[in-house]
Design a protein around this motif. Structure first.
Motif, PDB file in Angstrom:
ATOM      1  N   GLU A 110       0.513  -1.293   0.228  1.00 14.53           N
ATOM      2  CA  GLU A 110      -0.121   0.264   0.241  1.00 14.53           C
ATOM      3  C   GLU A 110       0.832   1.130  -0.337  1.00 14.53           C
ATOM      4  O   GLU A 110       0.271   1.950   0.451  1.00 14.53           O
ATOM      5  CB  GLU A 110      -1.263   0.126   1.191  1.00 14.53           C
ATOM      6  CG  GLU A 110      -1.875  -1.085   1.232  1.00 14.53           C
ATOM      7  CD  GLU A 110      -2.781  -0.922   2.031  1.00 14.53           C
ATOM      8  OE1 GLU A 110      -2.675   0.003   2.666  1.00 14.53           O
ATOM      9  OE2 GLU A 110      -3.400  -2.201   2.649  1.00 14.53           O
ATOM     10  N   TYR A 111       1.844   1.359  -0.036  1.00 13.12           N
ATOM     11  CA  TYR A 111       2.836   1.767  -0.100  1.00 13.12           C
ATOM     12  C   TYR A 111       3.927   1.839  -1.379  1.00 13.12           C
ATOM     13  O   TYR A 111       4.345   1.519  -1.955  1.00 13.12           O
ATOM     14  CB  TYR A 111       3.812   1.858   0.862  1.00 13.12           C
ATOM     15  CG  TYR A 111       4.353   1.540   1.430  1.00 13.12           C
ATOM     16  CD1 TYR A 111       5.523   1.046   0.967  1.00 13.12           C
ATOM     17  CD2 TYR A 111       3.809   0.610   1.674  1.00 13.12           C
ATOM     18  CE1 TYR A 111       7.184  -0.173   1.041  1.00 13.12           C
ATOM     19  CE2 TYR A 111       5.160  -0.598   2.495  1.00 13.12           C
ATOM     20  CZ  TYR A 111       5.641  -1.168   2.448  1.00 13.12           C
ATOM     21  OH  TYR A 111       6.797  -1.789   2.211  1.00 13.12           O
ATOM     22  N   ARG A 114       3.640  -0.080  -5.214  1.00 15.78           N
ATOM     23  CA  ARG A 114       1.871  -0.326  -4.744  1.00 15.78           C
ATOM     24  C   ARG A 114       1.658  -1.693  -5.760  1.00 15.78           C
ATOM     25  O   ARG A 114       0.722  -1.963  -6.382  1.00 15.78           O
ATOM     26  CB  ARG A 114       0.785   0.257  -5.025  1.00 15.78           C
ATOM     27  CG  ARG A 114       1.107   2.034  -4.344  1.00 15.78           C
ATOM     28  CD  ARG A 114      -0.378   2.625  -5.008  1.00 15.78           C
ATOM     29  NE  ARG A 114      -0.415   3.914  -3.372  1.00 15.78           N
ATOM     30  CZ  ARG A 114      -0.581   3.587  -2.635  1.00 15.78           C
ATOM     31  NH1 ARG A 114      -1.932   2.894  -2.339  1.00 15.78           N
ATOM     32  NH2 ARG A 114      -0.677   4.553  -1.814  1.00 15.78           N
TER      33      ARG A 114
END
Length: 194
Positions: A110-111, A114
């Motif tokens: 999620e960072y 991605r």
């Protein structure tokens, strides 16, 4: 195959193939533990198969990866190691073949980038052969194949070190994914000392 010295790194049969019964015996001896173990299901068992013991042993890892190389389908562009156990296998297979490796996550992070697959950035239109250590139900392999297909990759095969399925239909049947296994549950059971 790169600069791999087959005669030293691998025990071979006279016909040039990997001796799977010997490999099964060596993996079984290294990985089958006795004691009291709580399984994922919550049940307890007096026996446990610790797959990470063969993956962390350089000689066994090399022998398994060499056997996997012979199972790679023609036309493979990339080898995709599934998190976590498929990553060391895909790395060694990549070294042996010169094929680039992908490292496939269970879900996209999620960072940062991605991405669901790390390594080669452009997978669109390329044929990815998934690499997995042990397949029991096939759920993780199924999800990885569908995720990579959604990104434009061609995924039709998985090469695994051990197929521990019980013969019942797997989660891979309806996604047209061929399974090529170095060893099966039957091979390991046959190698087990009586």
């Amino acid at each position: 195959m790169g600069a791999l010295d087959w005669s030293i790194a691998h025990r071979r049969c006279d016909d040039g193939t990997v001796n799977t019964s010997e490999l099964a015996a060596d993996i079984d001896a290294a990985c089958r533990l006795s004691g009291t173990f709580t399984l994922r299901s919550g049940l307890t068992s007096e026996e446990y198969f610790d797959k990470y013991l063969f993956e962390s042993d350089p000689k066994l890892l090399n022998r398994v990866a060499a056997a996997m190389v012979s199972l790679l389908p023609a036309g493979t562009d990339l080898v995709g190691g599934l998190e976590l156990g498929g990553v060391p296998l895909a790395t060694v297979v990549s070294q042996m073949t010169g094929l680039p490796a992908l490292f496939v996550r269970k879900q996209a992070k999620e960072y940062g980038t991605r991405r669901v697959a790390e390594g080669v950035v452009d997978i669109v239109g390329r044929t990815v052969t998934l690499i997995e250590d042990v397949i029991t139900t096939g759920g993780a392999v199924r999800q990885a194949a569908l995720s990579l297909r959604a990104q434009g990759a061609h995924v039709t095969s998985v090469v695994c070190a051990i197929d521990r399925s019980d013969g019942s239909p797997s989660a891979l049947v309806d996604v047209d994914l061929a399974v090529h296994a170095v060893l099966t549950r039957t091979d390991l059971d046959a190698a087990r000392p009586r």
